[in-house]
Design a protein around this motif. Sequence first.
Motif, PDB file in Angstrom:
ATOM      1  N   PRO A 133       0.810  -1.230   0.000  1.00  0.00           N
ATOM      2  CA  PRO A 133       0.000   0.000   0.000  1.00  0.00           C
ATOM      3  C   PRO A 133       0.835   1.267   0.000  1.00  0.00           C
ATOM      4  N   ALA A 134       0.296   2.293  -0.638  1.00  0.00           N
ATOM      5  CA  ALA A 134       0.933   3.611  -0.613  1.00  0.00           C
ATOM      6  C   ALA A 134       0.495   4.355   0.641  1.00  0.00           C
ATOM      7  N   ASP A 135       1.396   5.181   1.164  1.00  0.00           N
ATOM      8  CA  ASP A 135       1.087   6.016   2.328  1.00  0.00           C
ATOM      9  C   ASP A 135       1.603   7.428   2.055  1.00  0.00           C
ATOM     10  N   PRO A 136       0.770   8.276   1.433  1.00  0.00           N
ATOM     11  CA  PRO A 136       1.222   9.635   1.087  1.00  0.00           C
ATOM     12  C   PRO A 136       1.627  10.478   2.293  1.00  0.00           C
ATOM     13  N   SER A 137       1.164  10.131   3.489  1.00  0.00           N
ATOM     14  CA  SER A 137       1.510  10.928   4.665  1.00  0.00           C
ATOM     15  C   SER A 137       2.993  10.838   5.015  1.00  0.00           C
ATOM     16  N   MET A 138       3.710   9.878   4.438  1.00  0.00           N
ATOM     17  CA  MET A 138       5.129   9.696   4.743  1.00  0.00           C
ATOM     18  C   MET A 138       6.036  10.527   3.843  1.00  0.00           C
ATOM     19  N   VAL A 139       5.457  11.279   2.928  1.00  0.00           N
ATOM     20  CA  VAL A 139       6.243  12.038   1.944  1.00  0.00           C
ATOM     21  C   VAL A 139       6.533  13.444   2.469  1.00  0.00           C
ATOM     22  N   GLN A 140       7.775  13.895   2.326  1.00  0.00           N
ATOM     23  CA  GLN A 140       8.108  15.286   2.613  1.00  0.00           C
ATOM     24  C   GLN A 140       9.482  15.600   2.031  1.00  0.00           C
ATOM     25  N   THR A 141       9.790  16.891   1.931  1.00  0.00           N
ATOM     26  CA  THR A 141      11.113  17.365   1.525  1.00  0.00           C
ATOM     27  C   THR A 141      11.559  18.434   2.514  1.00  0.00           C
ATOM     28  N   VAL A 142      12.832  18.396   2.882  1.00  0.00           N
ATOM     29  CA  VAL A 142      13.403  19.413   3.765  1.00  0.00           C
ATOM     30  C   VAL A 142      14.461  20.183   2.997  1.00  0.00           C
ATOM     31  N   HIS A 167      17.164  29.162   8.073  1.00  0.00           N
ATOM     32  CA  HIS A 167      15.984  28.455   8.554  1.00  0.00           C
ATOM     33  C   HIS A 167      15.716  27.229   7.696  1.00  0.00           C
ATOM     34  N   VAL A 168      14.810  26.400   8.145  1.00  0.00           N
ATOM     35  CA  VAL A 168      14.483  25.161   7.460  1.00  0.00           C
ATOM     36  C   VAL A 168      13.143  25.307   6.750  1.00  0.00           C
ATOM     37  N   ASP A 169      13.085  24.881   5.489  1.00  0.00           N
ATOM     38  CA  ASP A 169      11.826  24.773   4.754  1.00  0.00           C
ATOM     39  C   ASP A 169      11.390  23.316   4.765  1.00  0.00           C
ATOM     40  N   VAL A 170      10.151  23.070   5.131  1.00  0.00           N
ATOM     41  CA  VAL A 170       9.611  21.715   5.126  1.00  0.00           C
ATOM     42  C   VAL A 170       8.471  21.664   4.118  1.00  0.00           C
ATOM     43  N   TRP A 171       8.641  20.888   3.054  1.00  0.00           N
ATOM     44  CA  TRP A 171       7.606  20.727   2.028  1.00  0.00           C
ATOM     45  C   TRP A 171       6.827  19.462   2.329  1.00  0.00           C
ATOM     46  N   VAL A 172       5.536  19.596   2.515  1.00  0.00           N
ATOM     47  CA  VAL A 172       4.698  18.455   2.871  1.00  0.00           C
ATOM     48  C   VAL A 172       3.571  18.311   1.844  1.00  0.00           C
ATOM     49  N   PRO A 173       2.945  17.118   1.752  1.00  0.00           N
ATOM     50  CA  PRO A 173       1.812  16.952   0.846  1.00  0.00           C
ATOM     51  C   PRO A 173       0.686  17.923   1.180  1.00  0.00           C
ATOM     52  N   TYR A 174      -0.065  18.327   0.168  1.00  0.00           N
ATOM     53  CA  TYR A 174      -1.128  19.313   0.359  1.00  0.00           C
ATOM     54  C   TYR A 174      -2.143  18.884   1.405  1.00  0.00           C
ATOM     55  N   ASP A 175      -2.360  17.572   1.545  1.00  0.00           N
ATOM     56  CA  ASP A 175      -3.369  17.102   2.495  1.00  0.00           C
ATOM     57  C   ASP A 175      -2.795  16.790   3.873  1.00  0.00           C
ATOM     58  N   GLN A 176      -1.521  17.120   4.090  1.00  0.00           N
ATOM     59  CA  GLN A 176      -0.889  16.911   5.393  1.00  0.00           C
ATOM     60  C   GLN A 176      -0.491  18.216   6.077  1.00  0.00           C
ATOM     61  N   GLY A 230      12.181  31.190  18.996  1.00  0.00           N
ATOM     62  CA  GLY A 230      12.167  32.082  17.858  1.00  0.00           C
ATOM     63  C   GLY A 230      12.834  31.581  16.600  1.00  0.00           C
ATOM     64  N   ASN A 231      13.375  30.366  16.604  1.00  0.00           N
ATOM     65  CA  ASN A 231      13.973  29.803  15.396  1.00  0.00           C
ATOM     66  C   ASN A 231      12.867  29.474  14.393  1.00  0.00           C
ATOM     67  N   GLU A 232      13.038  29.920  13.161  1.00  0.00           N
ATOM     68  CA  GLU A 232      11.941  29.853  12.189  1.00  0.00           C
ATOM     69  C   GLU A 232      12.024  28.649  11.255  1.00  0.00           C
ATOM     70  N   ALA A 233      10.861  28.254  10.768  1.00  0.00           N
ATOM     71  CA  ALA A 233      10.735  27.227   9.736  1.00  0.00           C
ATOM     72  C   ALA A 233       9.535  27.577   8.872  1.00  0.00           C
ATOM     73  N   CYS A 234       9.627  27.266   7.587  1.00  0.00           N
ATOM     74  CA  CYS A 234       8.515  27.493   6.666  1.00  0.00           C
ATOM     75  C   CYS A 234       7.902  26.153   6.275  1.00  0.00           C
ATOM     76  N   VAL A 235       6.583  26.103   6.258  1.00  0.00           N
ATOM     77  CA  VAL A 235       5.870  24.914   5.809  1.00  0.00           C
ATOM     78  C   VAL A 235       5.274  25.226   4.450  1.00  0.00           C
ATOM     79  N   GLY A 236       5.733  24.517   3.425  1.00  0.00           N
ATOM     80  CA  GLY A 236       5.315  24.795   2.064  1.00  0.00           C
ATOM     81  C   GLY A 236       4.478  23.676   1.471  1.00  0.00           C
ATOM     82  N   VAL A 237       3.575  24.056   0.574  1.00  0.00           N
ATOM     83  CA  VAL A 237       2.735  23.114  -0.168  1.00  0.00           C
ATOM     84  C   VAL A 237       2.879  23.452  -1.641  1.00  0.00           C
ATOM     85  N   ALA A 238       3.202  22.453  -2.466  1.00  0.00           N
ATOM     86  CA  ALA A 238       3.444  22.713  -3.887  1.00  0.00           C
ATOM     87  C   ALA A 238       2.256  22.311  -4.742  1.00  0.00           C
TER      88      ALA A 238
END
Length: 231
Positions: free
Chosen positions: A106-115, A173-182, A214-222
């Motif tokens: 089975p596929a599990d899209p919730s496990m996908v991300q990019t840093v 800072h760190v950018d975290v790219w996550v699936p649109y539904d996560q 105060g350390n920043e991170a961005c959460v992005g959706v592509a």
Amino acid sequence: MTDGEGKVERIRPQQFHETSGLEDWRVVGEGACAYFRTGALTSGARLVQAISELPGVGDGQPDIDLRHEGVTVRLITVSDDYYGLTGRHIELARQISAVARALDLPADPSMVQTVQVTVDALARADVVAFWRALLGYQDRANSGEDLIDPRRRGAPFYFQQMDAPRPQRNRLHVDVWVPYDQAEARIAAALAAGGRLVNDADAPSNRVLADPEGNEACVGVAGWTGPDSSR
């Protein structure tokens, strides 16, 4: 898939997501990715073997990460002038999902991300040159502000131009790219863990969070709820 002149068709993340048959896949900052749960190294190895035997798989050049728990597949074109998705990835993604289903994985899209690591710089070219040499990275598609690992394993670096020094603010800072539904769940979890929302002016495609110090991170959706973005 090619355009009318026989060239490989370049597509945007939203176009990929709006195509039927790609429910297993999510576009994050570094291409279209899918994660298949295997539970055993032998099961994952069988999936990798099946993918390697697909017709035309060499043209798609998938990146495959085999672990005991599962297999991550990434589809992206890396060339001197382009870094992104093409039309051929659509059919390849469908084929990979089909062989995974045939193996009952089975596929599990919730496990996908990019840093991604983002560095603010005043003299950007000088700063990029330092990190290029130190990391052994290369420019992303002739970009003067992005570095990628030629081994396609390490986190990419992005260098953001500053107009003036910003005292009392992080320069990295760190950018975290996550699936649109996560994204909503991930942000809620970070806030519940003591974080705070700094800026949501570009929501839902990007939101800036900060940890308790105060350390920043961005959460992005592509490419799903908003326009395509390379950041």
